[in-house]
Design a protein around this motif. Structure first.
Motif, PDB file in Angstrom:
ATOM      1  N   GLY A 130      82.804  27.143  54.920  1.00 47.45           N
ATOM      2  CA  GLY A 130      83.355  28.030  55.947  1.00 47.45           C
ATOM      3  C   GLY A 130      82.550  28.034  57.221  1.00 47.45           C
ATOM      4  N   THR A 131      81.203  28.170  57.108  1.00 46.27           N
ATOM      5  CA  THR A 131      80.401  28.315  58.314  1.00 46.27           C
ATOM      6  C   THR A 131      79.525  27.113  58.627  1.00 46.27           C
ATOM      7  OG1 THR A 131      78.651  29.327  57.031  1.00 46.27           O
ATOM      8  CG2 THR A 131      80.239  30.810  58.049  1.00 46.27           C
TER       9      THR A 131
ATOM     10  N   ILE B 243      82.187  21.352  58.495  1.00 47.61           N
ATOM     11  CA  ILE B 243      83.177  21.805  57.532  1.00 47.61           C
ATOM     12  C   ILE B 243      84.505  21.100  57.742  1.00 47.61           C
ATOM     13  CG2 ILE B 243      84.482  23.832  56.766  1.00 47.61           C
ATOM     14  CD1 ILE B 243      81.539  23.891  56.013  1.00 47.61           C
TER      15      ILE B 243
ATOM     16  N   THR C 186      73.186  29.695  63.850  1.00 50.09           N
ATOM     17  CA  THR C 186      74.618  29.480  63.751  1.00 50.09           C
ATOM     18  C   THR C 186      74.968  28.112  64.319  1.00 50.09           C
ATOM     19  OG1 THR C 186      74.837  31.819  64.197  1.00 50.09           O
ATOM     20  CG2 THR C 186      76.840  30.507  64.292  1.00 50.09           C
ATOM     21  N   VAL C 187      75.638  27.315  63.510  1.00 49.17           N
ATOM     22  CA  VAL C 187      76.075  26.012  63.989  1.00 49.17           C
ATOM     23  C   VAL C 187      77.582  26.063  64.185  1.00 49.17           C
ATOM     24  CG1 VAL C 187      74.236  24.748  62.860  1.00 49.17           C
ATOM     25  CG2 VAL C 187      76.353  25.200  61.622  1.00 49.17           C
ATOM     26  N   ARG C 188      78.094  25.112  64.893  1.00 54.93           N
ATOM     27  CA  ARG C 188      79.541  25.052  65.054  1.00 54.93           C
ATOM     28  C   ARG C 188      80.127  24.576  63.731  1.00 54.93           C
ATOM     29  NH1 ARG C 188      83.723  22.040  68.745  1.00 54.93           N
ATOM     30  NH2 ARG C 188      85.215  23.726  68.718  1.00 54.93           N
ATOM     31  N   ALA C 189      80.920  25.433  63.102  1.00 59.05           N
ATOM     32  CA  ALA C 189      81.375  25.152  61.745  1.00 59.05           C
ATOM     33  C   ALA C 189      82.075  23.810  61.654  1.00 59.05           C
ATOM     34  CB  ALA C 189      82.305  26.264  61.272  1.00 59.05           C
ATOM     35  N   SER C 190      82.862  23.466  62.683  1.00 61.62           N
ATOM     36  CA  SER C 190      83.674  22.252  62.580  1.00 61.62           C
ATOM     37  C   SER C 190      82.816  20.995  62.516  1.00 61.62           C
ATOM     38  CB  SER C 190      84.639  22.165  63.760  1.00 61.62           C
ATOM     39  OG  SER C 190      83.938  22.332  64.976  1.00 61.62           O
TER      40      SER C 190
ATOM     41  N   ASN D 261      89.906  22.176  53.448  1.00 59.59           N
ATOM     42  CA  ASN D 261      89.557  22.862  52.206  1.00 59.59           C
ATOM     43  C   ASN D 261      88.324  23.751  52.370  1.00 59.59           C
ATOM     44  OD1 ASN D 261      87.536  21.003  52.378  1.00 59.59           O
ATOM     45  ND2 ASN D 261      88.080  19.883  50.525  1.00 59.59           N
ATOM     46  N   GLN D 262      87.861  23.903  53.590  1.00 57.42           N
ATOM     47  CA  GLN D 262      86.726  24.770  53.912  1.00 57.42           C
ATOM     48  C   GLN D 262      85.402  24.318  53.306  1.00 57.42           C
ATOM     49  OE1 GLN D 262      88.903  28.465  52.775  1.00 57.42           O
ATOM     50  NE2 GLN D 262      87.989  29.262  54.631  1.00 57.42           N
TER      51      GLN D 262
ATOM     52  N   ALA E 122      78.536  36.233  48.897  1.00 61.53           N
ATOM     53  CA  ALA E 122      79.445  35.315  49.589  1.00 61.53           C
ATOM     54  C   ALA E 122      79.858  34.161  48.681  1.00 61.53           C
ATOM     55  CB  ALA E 122      78.769  34.766  50.841  1.00 61.53           C
TER      56      ALA E 122
ATOM     57  N   PHE F 141      88.134  21.589  57.590  1.00 60.05           N
ATOM     58  CA  PHE F 141      88.969  22.791  57.595  1.00 60.05           C
ATOM     59  C   PHE F 141      90.082  22.757  56.558  1.00 60.05           C
ATOM     60  CE2 PHE F 141      87.798  23.669  62.240  1.00 60.05           C
ATOM     61  CZ  PHE F 141      86.777  24.509  61.841  1.00 60.05           C
TER      62      PHE F 141
END
Lengths: 598, 335
Positions: free
Chosen positions: B109-110, B82, B75-79, B86-87, B292, B84
């Motif tokens: 998203g992720t 990504i 898991t990475v930090r989405a920000s 437009n995701q 997904a 935000f």
């Protein structure tokens, strides 16, 4: 009211549609501003426009209003619409939006005023009711000339019968009666409605054309509660179980076809007299509602030519992004909902206030929302995306509310270092304190959001254990102390919507001892005493008192962590005009103002 | 199956009377050897074998591939990845050029790396399908052998069970078992992860052995009357020996064929179940990625294409290879 499925959506992912939330609120959604922005929220889009006891029918003409056309409304999965259209059983955003706007009239109702805000107006009653000095008795007078769709006149006895039915918590378990009828009305706790306890109930009586209600607990907000279809007429010969399949209408439309949880077709009711109704209109020739609709197809339809006369009640975030990319922003309306999502630390298992504060700084708001498939700052927003929104209990726009900015007043953001500092203050090394939560594992987005949440907590110095749940709603776990998972976790949650624009439908539910949706079991005697004290204050002092209590409770105890304020994305076809976000039912299309242009 | 006349002519030309030396060489080859030689000369089989081998290598060395390519499913930090607004990813597909750090891009998203998820998904698919195919083949062959050879009441019972399982809808069984397991192991996520994985293999096996059992039973019934079996019986060989030493070698062809045709079916079934949310759990899987990614088809087609193409190529290759193996073993359908 609870946002059952919506919360699963918020925290876990799927589409944003609330099915079991209820109603309330006023709002100022400007119909011409269709694009998404946070200003709606921060400016207090859910504020009430006050009360207008003198409003009379017919409803004011809309700018450019046209008659005719057939409208299709698609409510995407997981919003499965009404299972029964029984006035006493209706307590959810989607269902109440349809029922209150089109089918069932009640004693009072909301309408959109000329400035766009929602005001409380008389509906079946001649005014907004007359309370006595201490709000233990209310008297409403029924208007003349109100008719059922059959042409028979509506009588005061039928209104009283309808109200009495709301006390039947067994037949109408999903209705608002158990929350507002039974606790407040005189003898309400022991009265179980006309079918179980007989028609004789001193709490609701009829004098000529007047309906008189007596209360054991002062109820200054009976005029707001009267917007519910449950406070409206039901024919005296209605059966308990079947009436909801074939109800009689008093509003501008009547039921032509109703397939529970699937489809509802409404056609104009020629017995409805616009002169008696200050809020509703009869502009569309036919309404077709389709529930539990495939979200992809709904999004495709409404943004294409095929969907010119279609409204989608909850657009997926991917469709929202697509519309943005394709320049179709004038077919989208982002509507604030008077709802707040919470993480609720179990007060017995996490007694240290520093730890509860640390949790607020270890929740990686935007990343969790993004992973959950939400549009950051649009479908979910709080002080992280717009400092004016804050991190409080009460949704934006509620009277008396000041945005809560963290215990030190400096605002909250994802700040792992601050979280670790707070943990150190409480005497915990990083990785020492274990938090555990349950998450919706039935969708990829739900798992992704839980992973982001875990990562945030871990960076913030917590040890994390997360439990997947696929068997149903997370509320099954959060509200059931006997559940095996409930015993394992120390972080729970709730998403709550106001029932009407008053903090009294919010604060006691979220931080009052023993409330079912105070899932963290937060319980502080001083806070409970303050809640009881405010309830008995004069009405005009209550709002500020609630606001002050919100500030002090959040600052001193951090009973909950705000995980975002909700907004809904409506999609509508090119021929649809007058679509507004009806915050008076919690965020549904306002069917009273929609019309179809040629 | 009937062959076109042209092909028959072709075969006639090829099979000119062999010389003495060739005849001796043929005489010394086992049926397996003959089949293998035929396969080797079949271009489709060779190509498909290479493709399958490619996926097998990806699956076996999944972790090493991820390390080598510098990608990970963590898991990475989405920000960090990504946008935000437009995701969609800040770098790489769909709106930007190729990103060497994330060859398949990152998930909307992720921000999770798509290639790492794809590789691990391949591993899940291959392992699950292989296990299910091996187990269902073992069960099917055993029951088929017993039923066919013993006959009588045993045959009736096993045949009845086979028919019973064939009538039971597989999807309903899978749908019913998933929530039961979730409820049972809800408080122990680690165990749930393992149990749900093996439960899926069990479900696939449980509803997958009937075809093999029927096939083997039929073969055994015809073999039972053959002279070499009768001879073995006459000299008093024990049943076990007759089954294992006399019969089984003659059943290699149907077993290999049903195994090789079962594999792609299981790959597809796993993806299908995972897409429905009742397959593998808390593990990367192509089916889950597809579930997904369907929403993102118009905005980010690459996200959906990677697992879809993976499944399509693997299933087609396995199927064609299975066909080729069947052709190689069965002279009547030889091309």
């Amino acid at each position: 009211m609870k946002r059952t499925k919506a919360f699963a959506a918020g925290i876990s992912a799927t589409a944003l549609a609330l099915t079991l939330a209820a109603c309330g609120g006023g709002g100022d959604d400007d119909t011409s501003s269709n694009s998404a922005n946070n200003d709606d929220l921060s400016k207090g889009a859910t504020t009430s426009g006050g009360k207008n006891p003198d409003a009379v029918g017919p409803a004011p003409e809309l700018e450019g209003q046209q008659e005719g056309g057939e409208l299709t409304v698609l409510a995407p999965d997981p919003d499965d619409g009404p299972a029964l259209l029984d006035p006493a059983a209706l307590w959810s955003v989607t269902d109440n939006g349809i029922a209150q706007d089109l089918l069932f009239r009640s004693l009072t109702t909301f309408r959109q005023g000329e400035d766009g805000s929602y005001e409380l107006v008389p509906d079946l009653a001649t005014d907004l009711g007359t309370p006595n000095e201490d709000f233990t008795e209310w008297r409403f007078t029924l208007k003349d000339g109100i008719k059922w769709e059959t042409g028979d006149p509506v009588t005061a006895e039928e209104v009283a019968f309808g109200i009495k039915r709301s006390f039947d918590g067994d037949a109408f378990a999903t209705g608002p009666g158990t929350s507002y009828s039974k606790p407040y009305f005189e003898g309400g706790e022991d009265y179980n409605g006309p079918y179980a306890s007989g028609d004789d109930f001193p709490g609701v009586t009829v004098e000529g054309n007047d309906i008189v209600m007596k209360f054991s607990t002062p109820f200054p907000e009976m005029d707001y509660y009267s917007i519910f279809p449950a406070i409206g007429p039901v024919p005296l010969d209605a059966k308990a179980a079947d009436y909801g399949l074939n109800p009689l209408s008093t509003g501008p439309y009547k039921v032509e076809r109703f397939v529970p949880n699937q489809e509802l077709v409404l056609v104009p009711n020629d017995q409805w007299d616009p002169a008696t109704d200050p809020a509703r209109r009869q502009l569309v020739d036919k309404y077709t509602f389709k529930f539990d609709f495939n979200p992809q197809i709904a999004g495709e339809t409404v943004l294409s030519d095929a969907g010119a006369t279609t409204v989608v009640t909850a657009l997926q975030s991917t469709d929202y992004n697509k519309a943005q990319q394709d320049g179709l922003t004038d077919q989208i309306l982002v509507g604030p909902q008077p709802c707040t999502g919470f993480v609720m630390p179990n007060f017995d298992k996490i007694p240290e206030v520093e730890v509860r504060r640390a949790l607020a700084y270890a929740y990686d708001y935007e990343n969790i929302w993004s992973a959950a498939g939400e549009v950051v700052g649009v479908t979910l927003a709080n002080g992280v995306t717009d400092p004016d929104l804050g991190f409080g209990l009460l949704p934006p726009g509620m009277a008396g509310r000041t945005p809560f900015q963290g215990f030190d007043g400096e605002g909250i953001s994802f700040d792992p270092d601050k979280s670790k500092e707070l943990l150190a203050e409480a005497g915990f090394e990083p990785g020492e304190y274990e938090v555990s939560f349950v998450y919706d594992a039935s969708t990829p987005e739900g798992e992704a959001a839980a992973e982001q949440r875990q990562r945030g907590y871990e960076e913030g110095g917590f040890a994390v254990k997360k439990y997947p749940y696929t068997a149903g709603s997370l509320y099954d776990v959060w509200t059931d102390p006997e559940n095996a998972l409930y015993k394992k976790i120390n972080l729970l949650g709730t998403a709550w919507c106001q029932d009407w624009p008053s903090a009294s439908t919010f604060m006691p539910v979220i931080i009052g001892t023993g409330s079912a949706y105070n899932t963290g079991n937060f319980s502080v005697p001083e806070v409970d005493a303050e809640i009881e004290r405010i309830k008995l204050l004069p009405v005009d002092e209550q709002a500020d008192a609630w606001g002050a209590l919100e500030q002090s409770a959040m600052t001193d105890y951090q009973p909950v962590i705000n995980t975002g304020y909700y907004q809904n994305i409506f999609g509508f076809g090119t021929s649809i005009q007058g679509l507004a976000n009806d915050t008076s039912v919690g965020g549904a299309p306002d069917y009273r103002t929609i019309f179809i242009s040629e | 199956m009937a062959l076109p006349a042209t092909e028959l002519v072709g075969h006639d030309e090829q099979s000119a009377p062999p010389s003495e030396g060739e005849r001796r060489a043929i005489a010394g080859r086992s049926p397996l050897r003959i089949a293998f030689d035929r396969l080797r000369k079949d271009p489709i089989a060779v190509v498909c074998f290479i493709v399958v081998l490619f996926f097998v290598l990806i699956a076996i060395f999944a972790d090493q591939w991820c390390d080598l390519l510098g990608v990970s499913t963590e898991t990475v930090r989405a920000s960090d990845f990504i946008d935000f607004s437009n995701q969609l990813p800040k770098k790489g597909p769909p709106n930007h050029g190729f990103d060497p750090e994330h060859p398949f891009g990152v998930a909307p998203g992720t921000g999770t790396d798509n290639l790492a998820v794809w590789i691990k998904g391949c591993q899940t698919s291959m392992f699950l399908a292989t296990m299910a195919a091996v187990l269902s083949t073992i069960i099917g062959v055993t029951l088929g052998l017993i039923a066919g050879f013993l006959g009588g009441i045993v045959d009736s019972i096993i045949s009845f069970a086979t028919d019973l399982f064939l009538t039971f809808p597989f999807l309903v069984g899978a749908l019913a078992i998933a929530p039961i397991l979730n409820e049972r192991f809800a408080t122990d996520p680690e165990k749930l992860r393992t149990v749900s994985f093996w439960a899926l293999i069990a479900i696939l096996t449980f509803f997958g052995w009937m075809g093999v059992a029927r096939l083997v039973r039929g073969e055994v019934i015809s073999l039972r009357e053959r002279e070499f079996v009768k001879a073995a019986r006459v000299i008093g060989a024990p049943t076990r020996r007759i089954l294992v030493k006399e019969m089984l070698p003659n059943l290699i062809a149907p077993i290999v064929i049903s195994f090789s045709l079962g594999l792609p079916a299981y790959v597809a079934a796993e993806a299908g179940l995972s897409y429905l949310g009742i397959g593998v759990f808390q593990r990367e899987s192509w089916g889950r990625t597809i579930a997904a990614a369907t929403n993102w088809w118009e905005l980010y087609p690459q996200y959906l294409l990677a697992p879809v193409i993976g499944i399509a190529i693997l299933v087609v290759a396995l199927n064609l290879l299975g066909d080729a193996i069947r052709d190689a073993f069965d002279p009547k359908t030889r091309r």
